[in-house]
Design a protein around this motif. Sequence first.
Motif, PDB file in Angstrom:
ATOM      1  N   LYS A 172      50.266  -6.154 -39.249  1.00 55.60           N
ATOM      2  CA  LYS A 172      50.266  -5.726 -37.850  1.00 55.60           C
ATOM      3  C   LYS A 172      48.910  -5.171 -37.422  1.00 55.60           C
ATOM      4  N   ASN A 173      48.056  -4.817 -38.406  1.00 59.67           N
ATOM      5  CA  ASN A 173      46.727  -4.303 -38.078  1.00 59.67           C
ATOM      6  C   ASN A 173      45.745  -5.416 -37.728  1.00 59.67           C
ATOM      7  N   ILE A 174      46.087  -6.653 -38.078  1.00 59.91           N
ATOM      8  CA  ILE A 174      45.204  -7.791 -37.807  1.00 59.91           C
ATOM      9  C   ILE A 174      45.601  -8.413 -36.476  1.00 59.91           C
ATOM     10  N   LYS A 175      44.742  -8.282 -35.490  1.00 57.85           N
ATOM     11  CA  LYS A 175      45.011  -8.812 -34.154  1.00 57.85           C
ATOM     12  C   LYS A 175      44.134 -10.052 -33.933  1.00 57.85           C
ATOM     13  N   LEU A 176      44.605 -11.199 -34.426  1.00 56.06           N
ATOM     14  CA  LEU A 176      43.801 -12.415 -34.332  1.00 56.06           C
ATOM     15  C   LEU A 176      43.629 -12.870 -32.889  1.00 56.06           C
ATOM     16  N   SER A 177      44.579 -12.527 -32.026  1.00 59.12           N
ATOM     17  CA  SER A 177      44.451 -12.916 -30.619  1.00 59.12           C
ATOM     18  C   SER A 177      43.256 -12.233 -29.963  1.00 59.12           C
ATOM     19  N   ARG A 178      42.887 -11.056 -30.512  1.00 59.87           N
ATOM     20  CA  ARG A 178      41.728 -10.325 -29.983  1.00 59.87           C
ATOM     21  C   ARG A 178      40.564 -10.323 -30.969  1.00 59.87           C
ATOM     22  N   ASN A 179      40.783 -10.980 -32.121  1.00 59.61           N
ATOM     23  CA  ASN A 179      39.765 -10.998 -33.176  1.00 59.61           C
ATOM     24  C   ASN A 179      39.344  -9.585 -33.573  1.00 59.61           C
ATOM     25  N   THR A 180      40.343  -8.726 -33.802  1.00 58.35           N
ATOM     26  CA  THR A 180      40.056  -7.347 -34.187  1.00 58.35           C
ATOM     27  C   THR A 180      40.970  -6.907 -35.324  1.00 58.35           C
ATOM     28  N   LYS A 226      42.694  10.381 -39.069  1.00 56.94           N
ATOM     29  CA  LYS A 226      43.717  10.110 -38.047  1.00 56.94           C
ATOM     30  C   LYS A 226      43.111   9.537 -36.766  1.00 56.94           C
ATOM     31  N   ARG A 227      41.905   9.001 -36.869  1.00 52.42           N
ATOM     32  CA  ARG A 227      41.250   8.409 -35.706  1.00 52.42           C
ATOM     33  C   ARG A 227      41.567   6.914 -35.620  1.00 52.42           C
ATOM     34  N   PHE A 228      41.699   6.435 -34.395  1.00 50.92           N
ATOM     35  CA  PHE A 228      41.978   5.017 -34.167  1.00 50.92           C
ATOM     36  C   PHE A 228      40.682   4.220 -34.261  1.00 50.92           C
ATOM     37  N   LEU A 229      40.752   3.094 -34.967  1.00 52.18           N
ATOM     38  CA  LEU A 229      39.598   2.214 -35.103  1.00 52.18           C
ATOM     39  C   LEU A 229      39.954   0.824 -34.598  1.00 52.18           C
ATOM     40  N   GLN A 230      39.031   0.229 -33.881  1.00 55.40           N
ATOM     41  CA  GLN A 230      39.157  -1.167 -33.469  1.00 55.40           C
ATOM     42  C   GLN A 230      37.878  -1.872 -33.896  1.00 55.40           C
ATOM     43  N   LEU A 231      38.009  -2.779 -34.865  1.00 57.19           N
ATOM     44  CA  LEU A 231      36.849  -3.395 -35.493  1.00 57.19           C
ATOM     45  C   LEU A 231      36.863  -4.901 -35.259  1.00 57.19           C
ATOM     46  N   PRO A 232      35.710  -5.499 -34.981  1.00 56.99           N
ATOM     47  CA  PRO A 232      35.655  -6.942 -34.710  1.00 56.99           C
ATOM     48  C   PRO A 232      35.774  -7.760 -35.997  1.00 56.99           C
ATOM     49  N   VAL A 233      36.559  -8.817 -35.941  1.00 60.99           N
ATOM     50  CA  VAL A 233      36.726  -9.708 -37.091  1.00 60.99           C
ATOM     51  C   VAL A 233      35.649 -10.783 -37.047  1.00 60.99           C
ATOM     52  N   PRO A 251      55.020  -5.835 -45.785  1.00 52.86           N
ATOM     53  CA  PRO A 251      54.105  -5.787 -44.635  1.00 52.86           C
ATOM     54  C   PRO A 251      52.645  -5.585 -45.012  1.00 52.86           C
ATOM     55  N   HIS A 252      52.388  -5.127 -46.243  1.00 53.43           N
ATOM     56  CA  HIS A 252      51.012  -4.869 -46.659  1.00 53.43           C
ATOM     57  C   HIS A 252      50.296  -6.173 -47.006  1.00 53.43           C
ATOM     58  N   ILE A 253      49.020  -6.216 -46.713  1.00 54.09           N
ATOM     59  CA  ILE A 253      48.242  -7.412 -47.019  1.00 54.09           C
ATOM     60  C   ILE A 253      47.968  -7.508 -48.512  1.00 54.09           C
ATOM     61  N   PHE A 254      47.618  -6.380 -49.121  1.00 53.50           N
ATOM     62  CA  PHE A 254      47.303  -6.386 -50.548  1.00 53.50           C
ATOM     63  C   PHE A 254      48.503  -5.885 -51.343  1.00 53.50           C
ATOM     64  N   ILE A 255      48.883  -6.651 -52.364  1.00 53.86           N
ATOM     65  CA  ILE A 255      50.069  -6.364 -53.159  1.00 53.86           C
ATOM     66  C   ILE A 255      49.668  -6.162 -54.612  1.00 53.86           C
ATOM     67  N   LYS A 256      50.201  -5.103 -55.227  1.00 50.11           N
ATOM     68  CA  LYS A 256      49.991  -4.915 -56.656  1.00 50.11           C
ATOM     69  C   LYS A 256      50.731  -6.005 -57.415  1.00 50.11           C
ATOM     70  N   SER A 257      50.070  -6.589 -58.396  1.00 52.20           N
ATOM     71  CA  SER A 257      50.701  -7.675 -59.143  1.00 52.20           C
ATOM     72  C   SER A 257      51.937  -7.203 -59.888  1.00 52.20           C
ATOM     73  N   ARG A 258      51.948  -5.940 -60.339  1.00 53.85           N
ATOM     74  CA  ARG A 258      53.099  -5.447 -61.090  1.00 53.85           C
ATOM     75  C   ARG A 258      54.252  -5.059 -60.173  1.00 53.85           C
ATOM     76  N   SER A 259      54.010  -5.080 -58.841  1.00 55.59           N
ATOM     77  CA  SER A 259      55.056  -4.702 -57.894  1.00 55.59           C
ATOM     78  C   SER A 259      55.675  -5.908 -57.201  1.00 55.59           C
ATOM     79  N   VAL A 260      55.345  -7.099 -57.680  1.00 55.57           N
ATOM     80  CA  VAL A 260      55.774  -8.308 -56.990  1.00 55.57           C
ATOM     81  C   VAL A 260      57.255  -8.573 -57.212  1.00 55.57           C
ATOM     82  N   HIS A 261      57.988  -8.752 -56.116  1.00 54.64           N
ATOM     83  CA  HIS A 261      59.382  -9.178 -56.150  1.00 54.64           C
ATOM     84  C   HIS A 261      59.492 -10.384 -55.228  1.00 54.64           C
ATOM     85  N   PRO A 262      59.601 -11.582 -55.762  1.00 54.42           N
ATOM     86  CA  PRO A 262      59.581 -12.795 -54.938  1.00 54.42           C
ATOM     87  C   PRO A 262      60.673 -12.791 -53.879  1.00 54.42           C
ATOM     88  N   LYS A 263      60.381 -13.475 -52.776  1.00 52.42           N
ATOM     89  CA  LYS A 263      61.386 -13.639 -51.728  1.00 52.42           C
ATOM     90  C   LYS A 263      62.537 -14.476 -52.261  1.00 52.42           C
TER      91      LYS A 263
END
Length: 282
Positions: free
Chosen positions: A223-231, A240-247, A269-281
């Motif tokens: 949800k942090n990746i806004k490809l429609s806005r490239n941010t 606790k500050r809001f950041l908007q960064l260009p992709v 929902p996380h982009i990066f997953i620990k390999s030892r925490s993987v539970h396949p769909k």
Amino acid sequence: MGSTLGHKHFSNELGDSFLDDCFGIQPGMKLLNSQVFKVRTIHVLADMLENNCFLKCHQKPGKQASPQFKDILENYGKLQLAKKISKRTLQGKKIILVRFLNFLNKQGITGIEALTSDEVLSYLDTLKEYSSNTRSGIMYTVRDFLLFLHLEKHIKTPLNNLFPVIFTNKYERLPSYYLSEEIHKILCQIDRNTVIGRRDYLILLLAVQFGMRAGDIRQLKFKNIKLSRNTVELVQQKTKRFLQLPVTKELKYALADYLKNSRPNVDDPHIFIKSRSVHPKN
């Protein structure tokens, strides 16, 4: 060793027998560093047996404040959280204050109301061996805690005034940095033909191009990746500050490569997953 052979199912008793037979490790004994991992491995199997899942690593809890100071430290922590301080920063403050309070306990302070300038100055004297930056960080935390004690009427004297000014030597350790050429060389060393390499390359790009902290990268979600806005848009964990960064195009390609060819196919929902925490769909 024969007592642990021929079994098809794990049990706590079997785990204890295995440790004793193979490594001479018995329950309750003081462990060497080389033995800790072996015992932890058996504990993980015991968790699986009891809970049908792997729990967090078995690690000793951090040092705790002496009993007479626990409630005061807890109240200080609640006040800090009310000020919107991050939990990670609070954890660092508590580590410092536990050391301070345990020092007071060794000095014979049985109640915080008995605290005087002598004990505070004695503690500050123990910080001489630390670097200027480390010492100042400890002093800032202790001073804030002493102010809290005075405002909450735990102590009558404002002991925080013992060191109203905290000096640091900004030239003691110059900040390190990498040149653009050095960063390019580091990125080129990553093998992007491997699963781990594609992940590491994306992580480094986020750090290099955005200056993102490790904690923010770890908690990054789709949800942090806004490809429609490239941010990339997020609230920093620490500030606790809001950041908007260009992709950038480079980051977009690295993200697509990682998601398509490296990220485990899991419902998370996380982009990066620990390999030892993987539970396949399913």
